[in-house]
Motif scaffolding. Sequence first.
Motif, PDB file in Angstrom:
ATOM      1  N   PRO A 179      -6.420  -4.890  13.365  1.00 34.83           N
ATOM      2  CA  PRO A 179      -5.464  -5.522  12.442  1.00 34.83           C
ATOM      3  C   PRO A 179      -5.125  -4.637  11.251  1.00 34.83           C
ATOM      4  CG  PRO A 179      -7.070  -7.135  13.175  1.00 34.83           C
ATOM      5  CD  PRO A 179      -7.533  -5.804  13.708  1.00 34.83           C
ATOM      6  N   GLU A 180      -6.065  -3.837  10.807  1.00 33.71           N
ATOM      7  CA  GLU A 180      -5.795  -2.956   9.666  1.00 33.71           C
ATOM      8  C   GLU A 180      -4.872  -1.784  10.006  1.00 33.71           C
ATOM      9  OE1 GLU A 180      -8.783  -3.980  10.803  1.00 33.71           O
ATOM     10  OE2 GLU A 180     -10.301  -2.378  10.622  1.00 33.71           O
ATOM     11  N   ASP A 181      -4.528  -1.633  11.268  1.00 37.97           N
ATOM     12  CA  ASP A 181      -3.537  -0.625  11.677  1.00 37.97           C
ATOM     13  C   ASP A 181      -2.109  -1.152  11.508  1.00 37.97           C
ATOM     14  OD1 ASP A 181      -5.712   0.227  14.381  1.00 37.97           O
ATOM     15  OD2 ASP A 181      -5.428   1.349  12.513  1.00 37.97           O
ATOM     16  N   THR A 182      -1.987  -2.416  11.168  1.00 35.97           N
ATOM     17  CA  THR A 182      -0.659  -3.004  10.994  1.00 35.97           C
ATOM     18  C   THR A 182       0.080  -2.319   9.856  1.00 35.97           C
ATOM     19  OG1 THR A 182      -1.327  -5.180  11.838  1.00 35.97           O
ATOM     20  CG2 THR A 182       0.571  -5.116  10.351  1.00 35.97           C
ATOM     21  N   LYS A 232       0.834  -1.205   0.000  1.00 32.19           N
ATOM     22  CA  LYS A 232       0.000   0.000   0.000  1.00 32.19           C
ATOM     23  C   LYS A 232       0.867   1.253   0.000  1.00 32.19           C
ATOM     24  CE  LYS A 232      -4.019  -2.041   2.270  1.00 32.19           C
ATOM     25  NZ  LYS A 232      -5.018  -1.868   3.365  1.00 32.19           N
ATOM     26  N   GLU A 233       0.258   2.350  -0.397  1.00 34.72           N
ATOM     27  CA  GLU A 233       0.969   3.617  -0.378  1.00 34.72           C
ATOM     28  C   GLU A 233       1.064   4.153   1.051  1.00 34.72           C
ATOM     29  OE1 GLU A 233      -0.255   5.303  -4.819  1.00 34.72           O
ATOM     30  OE2 GLU A 233      -0.829   6.392  -3.011  1.00 34.72           O
ATOM     31  N   ARG A 234       2.066   4.981   1.246  1.00 37.68           N
ATOM     32  CA  ARG A 234       2.207   5.635   2.544  1.00 37.68           C
ATOM     33  C   ARG A 234       1.044   6.604   2.743  1.00 37.68           C
ATOM     34  NH1 ARG A 234       8.086   7.643   4.249  1.00 37.68           N
ATOM     35  NH2 ARG A 234       8.358   5.454   3.659  1.00 37.68           N
ATOM     36  N   GLU A 235       0.471   6.601   3.939  1.00 34.84           N
ATOM     37  CA  GLU A 235      -0.645   7.501   4.224  1.00 34.84           C
ATOM     38  C   GLU A 235      -0.408   8.278   5.502  1.00 34.84           C
ATOM     39  OE1 GLU A 235      -4.312   5.352   4.758  1.00 34.84           O
ATOM     40  OE2 GLU A 235      -3.514   4.082   6.357  1.00 34.84           O
ATOM     41  N   GLY A 236      -0.933   9.484   5.528  1.00 34.39           N
ATOM     42  CA  GLY A 236      -0.816  10.316   6.713  1.00 34.39           C
ATOM     43  C   GLY A 236      -1.793   9.857   7.783  1.00 34.39           C
TER      44      GLY A 236
END
Length: 127
Positions: free
Chosen positions: A87-90, A42-46
């Motif tokens: 888990p999606e915060d991984t 995934k792309e880096r996100e703020g």
Amino acid sequence: VQLQASGGGLVQAGGSLTLSCVGSAFTLDRRVIGWFRQAPGKEREGVSCISNSGVSTAYLDSVKGRFTISRDNAKNTVYLQMNSLKPEDTAVYYCAAARYGRSYSDTGLNPTSYYYWGMGTLVTVSS
């Protein structure tokens, strides 16, 4: 390395972690600081950012109400308190600093607005 993020680790869903971003030979107190994350593929996100005074903050919608950014300029440190982890915060979490003098309103959560980046710290949330 001028910025160092730490505090990552393995935690169960619903748990908490606090990340720290320390400036090494680098003063953070007059800069907008942001936390970003990048999951595999995934792309880096703020995730969150904070103004130099600490008065203004912003959050990614998916972390609002769960994450809190703060700063202690006396310790040259910015924190990201993460509660109710999912888990999606991984991801690998990075802290970044904007150039001195850049305004908070012009910086926000856009990774391209940040000039200095530290090595990341891995956060893994198990289900």
